[in-house]
Scaffold this motif. Structure first.
Motif, short mmCIF file in Angstrom:
data_model
loop_
_atom_site.label_atom_id
_atom_site.label_comp_id
_atom_site.label_asym_id
_atom_site.label_seq_id
_atom_site.Cartn_x
_atom_site.Cartn_y
_atom_site.Cartn_z
N PRO A 33 -28.11 -0.01 -42.96
CA PRO A 33 -26.72 -0.51 -42.93
C PRO A 33 -25.69 0.60 -42.85
N ASP A 34 -25.89 1.70 -43.57
CA ASP A 34 -24.91 2.80 -43.55
C ASP A 34 -24.84 3.44 -42.16
N ARG A 35 -26.00 3.58 -41.52
CA ARG A 35 -26.00 4.16 -40.18
C ARG A 35 -25.30 3.23 -39.19
N ARG A 36 -25.52 1.93 -39.33
CA ARG A 36 -24.84 0.98 -38.44
C ARG A 36 -23.33 1.02 -38.68
N GLU A 37 -22.92 1.23 -39.93
CA GLU A 37 -21.48 1.35 -40.22
C GLU A 37 -20.90 2.57 -39.52
N SER A 38 -21.66 3.67 -39.50
CA SER A 38 -21.19 4.89 -38.84
C SER A 38 -21.02 4.66 -37.34
N TYR A 39 -22.00 3.96 -36.75
CA TYR A 39 -21.90 3.62 -35.33
C TYR A 39 -20.68 2.75 -35.06
N ALA A 40 -20.50 1.73 -35.90
CA ALA A 40 -19.39 0.81 -35.69
C ALA A 40 -18.05 1.53 -35.76
N ALA A 41 -17.91 2.45 -36.72
CA ALA A 41 -16.66 3.20 -36.85
C ALA A 41 -16.42 4.10 -35.64
N THR A 42 -17.47 4.79 -35.18
CA THR A 42 -17.33 5.70 -34.05
C THR A 42 -17.03 4.94 -32.77
N ILE A 43 -17.74 3.85 -32.53
CA ILE A 43 -17.52 3.07 -31.31
C ILE A 43 -16.15 2.41 -31.33
N GLY A 44 -15.73 1.91 -32.49
CA GLY A 44 -14.40 1.32 -32.58
C GLY A 44 -13.31 2.32 -32.25
N ALA A 45 -13.44 3.53 -32.79
CA ALA A 45 -12.46 4.58 -32.50
C ALA A 45 -12.51 4.98 -31.02
N LEU A 46 -13.72 5.03 -30.44
CA LEU A 46 -13.86 5.39 -29.03
C LEU A 46 -13.20 4.36 -28.14
N MET A 47 -13.42 3.08 -28.42
CA MET A 47 -12.81 2.03 -27.60
C MET A 47 -11.29 2.05 -27.71
N ASN A 48 -10.78 2.32 -28.91
CA ASN A 48 -9.32 2.36 -29.09
C ASN A 48 -8.70 3.59 -28.42
N ALA A 49 -9.48 4.67 -28.32
CA ALA A 49 -8.96 5.89 -27.71
C ALA A 49 -8.95 5.82 -26.19
N ASN A 50 -9.78 4.94 -25.63
CA ASN A 50 -9.87 4.83 -24.16
C ASN A 50 -8.78 3.90 -23.66
N THR A 51 -7.56 4.41 -23.64
CA THR A 51 -6.39 3.60 -23.33
C THR A 51 -6.21 3.41 -21.83
N ALA A 52 -5.38 2.43 -21.47
CA ALA A 52 -5.13 2.14 -20.05
C ALA A 52 -4.57 3.35 -19.29
N PRO A 53 -3.60 4.11 -19.85
CA PRO A 53 -3.10 5.27 -19.10
C PRO A 53 -4.20 6.27 -18.75
N LEU A 54 -5.13 6.51 -19.67
CA LEU A 54 -6.22 7.45 -19.38
C LEU A 54 -7.13 6.92 -18.27
N MET A 55 -7.33 5.61 -18.23
CA MET A 55 -8.19 5.04 -17.22
C MET A 55 -7.52 5.01 -15.85
N LEU A 56 -6.19 4.82 -15.83
CA LEU A 56 -5.50 4.59 -14.57
C LEU A 56 -4.80 5.82 -14.00
N VAL A 57 -4.56 6.83 -14.84
CA VAL A 57 -3.82 8.01 -14.38
C VAL A 57 -4.71 9.25 -14.56
N PRO A 58 -5.42 9.69 -13.50
CA PRO A 58 -6.33 10.84 -13.62
C PRO A 58 -5.67 12.11 -14.14
N ALA A 59 -4.38 12.28 -13.86
CA ALA A 59 -3.70 13.50 -14.28
C ALA A 59 -3.65 13.66 -15.80
N LEU A 60 -3.80 12.56 -16.53
CA LEU A 60 -3.76 12.62 -17.99
C LEU A 60 -5.09 13.04 -18.60
N ARG A 61 -6.13 13.12 -17.77
CA ARG A 61 -7.46 13.42 -18.29
C ARG A 61 -7.67 14.93 -18.42
N ARG A 62 -6.92 15.51 -19.32
CA ARG A 62 -7.04 16.94 -19.61
C ARG A 62 -6.58 17.17 -21.04
#
Length: 247
Positions: A33-62
């Motif tokens: 359970p603790d390892r699954r919690e770590s995965y959930a926290a990391t994936i949740g943060a990753l999904m929130n960090a992958n914002t629309a501007p980063l996906m749509l504007v290549p110049a921001l990917r730096r």
């Protein structure tokens, strides 16, 4: 377990938690359970960090001196990759792109389908009553896959709320779609909402009606919530099974 009658909860948060926990256990066999919690926290943060501007504007990917939205996204991606390599026992040089996609992107689409399933079931009281009566006939969860009305409900949810709006394909040869000629290498998109709400294929398409799927397997040219052909979604079976078990 702490909920009481009258309490409110976020169905979106609930369905996301169920889908992610299921994906972690089923895809990678992680039972701690603790390892699954770590995965959930990391994936949740990753999904929130992958914002629309980063996906749509290549110049921001730096990154700027190791800081900024792009640097944070890359750090979270590397953290998730490291966790996957550690749990799967693969080499440091291994890049687990496909596994990352299955885990990070796959759970979100499953959660969306589960959310809409719960919404539809509780919005249409006659569907809920009929479904609960059928569920009472199942002695254990392994029998859920054989329940016809439950399967029809899941399919109708996916017709009205496909997890992705468009399925894209790169043409391997020149073709003509209606009045439009397209060359080899061009991208063609199938708008799933247009397909699934086509009144020529689906009578009264805006009505939620699971009965339309009882005893029928529609052609992929009418119904394609997971795409079709050789590139059909690899997580289709997991998504449908999760919706059956938890919807």
């Amino acid at each position: 377990a702490s909920l009481r009658s009258g309490d409110q909860l976020s169905l979106r948060r609930l369905s996301t938690g169920i889908a992610l926990d299921t994906a972690i256990r089923v895809l990678f066999g992680i039972t701690d359970p603790d390892r699954r919690e770590s995965y959930a926290a990391t994936i949740g943060a990753l999904m929130n960090a992958n914002t629309a501007p980063l996906m749509l504007v290549p110049a921001l990917r730096r990154s700027i001196g190791g800081h900024g939205p792009w640097a944070r996204l890359m750090t979270l991606r590397d953290t998730l990759d490291g966790m996957l390599r550690e749990d799967l026992g693969t080499a440091e040089s291994d890049t687990p792109d496909q596994r990352r996609t299955l885990l990070a992107a796959g759970h979100e689409t499953t959660a969306t389908a589960l959310f809409w399933g719960l919404y539809r079931i509780h919005r249409h009281d006659h569907v809920r009553r009929r479904l609960l009566a059928e569920l009472d006939t199942a002695a254990d969860p392994d029998q859920l896959g054989a329940l016809p009305y439950l399967g029809a409900v899941v399919k109708e949810v996916l017709r009205m709320h496909p997890p992705v709006p468009v399925v894209l394909r790169r043409l391997r040869s020149p073709t003509r779609i209606d009045a439009v000629s397209m060359d080899r290498g061009q991208i063609a998109g199938i708008a799933l909402y247009a397909l699934h709400f086509n009144s020529g294929n689906w009578p009264d398409p805006h009505r939620f009606d699971p009965d339309r799927f009882l005893g029928e397997r529609p052609s992929p040219f009418r119904y394609a919530p997971f795409g079709g052909g050789h590139r059909r979604c690899i997580g289709a079976g997991l998504a449908v099974e999760a919706a059956r078990r938890y919807g």
